[in-house]
Motif scaffolding. Structure first.
Motif, PDB file in Angstrom:
ATOM      1  N   MET A 182      29.196  36.851  34.967  1.00 38.44           N
ATOM      2  CA  MET A 182      29.805  35.544  35.152  1.00 38.44           C
ATOM      3  C   MET A 182      30.619  35.556  36.444  1.00 38.44           C
ATOM      4  O   MET A 182      31.524  36.381  36.609  1.00 38.44           O
ATOM      5  CB  MET A 182      30.710  35.253  33.958  1.00 38.44           C
ATOM      6  CG  MET A 182      31.353  33.907  33.947  1.00 38.44           C
ATOM      7  SD  MET A 182      30.283  32.706  33.225  1.00 38.44           S
ATOM      8  CE  MET A 182      31.198  31.237  33.537  1.00 38.44           C
ATOM      9  N   PRO A 183      30.337  34.666  37.365  1.00 38.05           N
ATOM     10  CA  PRO A 183      31.106  34.653  38.617  1.00 38.05           C
ATOM     11  C   PRO A 183      32.507  34.098  38.401  1.00 38.05           C
ATOM     12  O   PRO A 183      32.789  33.445  37.401  1.00 38.05           O
ATOM     13  CB  PRO A 183      30.293  33.733  39.516  1.00 38.05           C
ATOM     14  CG  PRO A 183      29.545  32.857  38.588  1.00 38.05           C
ATOM     15  CD  PRO A 183      29.264  33.674  37.371  1.00 38.05           C
ATOM     16  N   LYS A 184      33.348  34.406  39.378  1.00 42.13           N
ATOM     17  CA  LYS A 184      34.704  33.872  39.321  1.00 42.13           C
ATOM     18  C   LYS A 184      34.669  32.365  39.547  1.00 42.13           C
ATOM     19  O   LYS A 184      33.830  31.859  40.282  1.00 42.13           O
ATOM     20  CB  LYS A 184      35.575  34.533  40.387  1.00 42.13           C
ATOM     21  CG  LYS A 184      35.905  35.973  40.081  1.00 42.13           C
ATOM     22  CD  LYS A 184      37.006  36.471  40.976  1.00 42.13           C
ATOM     23  CE  LYS A 184      36.425  36.969  42.274  1.00 42.13           C
ATOM     24  NZ  LYS A 184      37.451  37.628  43.116  1.00 42.13           N
ATOM     25  N   LEU A 185      35.595  31.660  38.911  1.00 44.51           N
ATOM     26  CA  LEU A 185      35.679  30.209  39.040  1.00 44.51           C
ATOM     27  C   LEU A 185      36.649  29.852  40.153  1.00 44.51           C
ATOM     28  O   LEU A 185      37.660  30.525  40.343  1.00 44.51           O
ATOM     29  CB  LEU A 185      36.155  29.592  37.729  1.00 44.51           C
ATOM     30  CG  LEU A 185      35.275  29.828  36.515  1.00 44.51           C
ATOM     31  CD1 LEU A 185      35.988  29.332  35.265  1.00 44.51           C
ATOM     32  CD2 LEU A 185      33.959  29.111  36.680  1.00 44.51           C
ATOM     33  N   LYS A 186      36.327  28.801  40.881  1.00 46.49           N
ATOM     34  CA  LYS A 186      37.224  28.336  41.931  1.00 46.49           C
ATOM     35  C   LYS A 186      38.242  27.379  41.333  1.00 46.49           C
ATOM     36  O   LYS A 186      37.902  26.526  40.525  1.00 46.49           O
ATOM     37  CB  LYS A 186      36.439  27.627  43.025  1.00 46.49           C
ATOM     38  CG  LYS A 186      35.695  28.577  43.931  1.00 46.49           C
ATOM     39  CD  LYS A 186      35.331  27.895  45.219  1.00 46.49           C
ATOM     40  CE  LYS A 186      34.732  28.917  46.171  1.00 46.49           C
ATOM     41  NZ  LYS A 186      34.413  28.307  47.459  1.00 46.49           N
ATOM     42  N   THR A 187      39.481  27.539  41.753  1.00 51.20           N
ATOM     43  CA  THR A 187      40.551  26.641  41.344  1.00 51.20           C
ATOM     44  C   THR A 187      40.523  25.409  42.239  1.00 51.20           C
ATOM     45  O   THR A 187      40.355  25.515  43.445  1.00 51.20           O
ATOM     46  CB  THR A 187      41.912  27.342  41.480  1.00 51.20           C
ATOM     47  OG1 THR A 187      41.897  28.502  40.641  1.00 51.20           O
ATOM     48  CG2 THR A 187      43.038  26.430  41.058  1.00 51.20           C
ATOM     49  N   HIS A 188      40.690  24.238  41.643  1.00 53.94           N
ATOM     50  CA  HIS A 188      40.781  22.993  42.406  1.00 53.94           C
ATOM     51  C   HIS A 188      42.130  23.004  43.112  1.00 53.94           C
ATOM     52  O   HIS A 188      43.179  23.014  42.465  1.00 53.94           O
ATOM     53  CB  HIS A 188      40.674  21.815  41.444  1.00 53.94           C
ATOM     54  CG  HIS A 188      40.522  20.489  42.125  1.00 53.94           C
ATOM     55  ND1 HIS A 188      41.560  19.869  42.750  1.00 53.94           N
ATOM     56  CD2 HIS A 188      39.449  19.683  42.272  1.00 53.94           C
ATOM     57  CE1 HIS A 188      41.140  18.721  43.258  1.00 53.94           C
ATOM     58  NE2 HIS A 188      39.852  18.588  42.983  1.00 53.94           N
TER      59      HIS A 188
END
Length: 65
Positions: free
Chosen positions: A1-7
């Motif tokens: 699972m890739p890291k999620l980008k923060t808005h």
């Protein structure tokens, strides 16, 4: 699972509390303050919490907060 980008816009506006609620600032505090009473302006400095309907949407935007 890739890291999620923060808005990045959401990270500047919202913070998560220890209990899992999401804090937000009040609106109507930027301009046209002369027509507002001192009592109203003082109450607008207090933080508010994100409503239950928007909680899931905002928490997706700040996954690591």
């Amino acid at each position: 699972m890739p890291k999620l980008k923060t808005h990045s816009g959401a990270s500047k506006r919202f913070t998560k509390t220890a209990t899992g609620k999401i804090k937000r600032g009040q609106t109507k505090k930027r301009h046209i303050l002369t027509s507002k009473s001192t009592k109203v302006k003082r109450k607008l400095t207090a933080n508010a919490y994100v409503s239950d309907g928007d909680h899931a949407k905002v928490s997706r935007m700040i996954p690591y907060a």
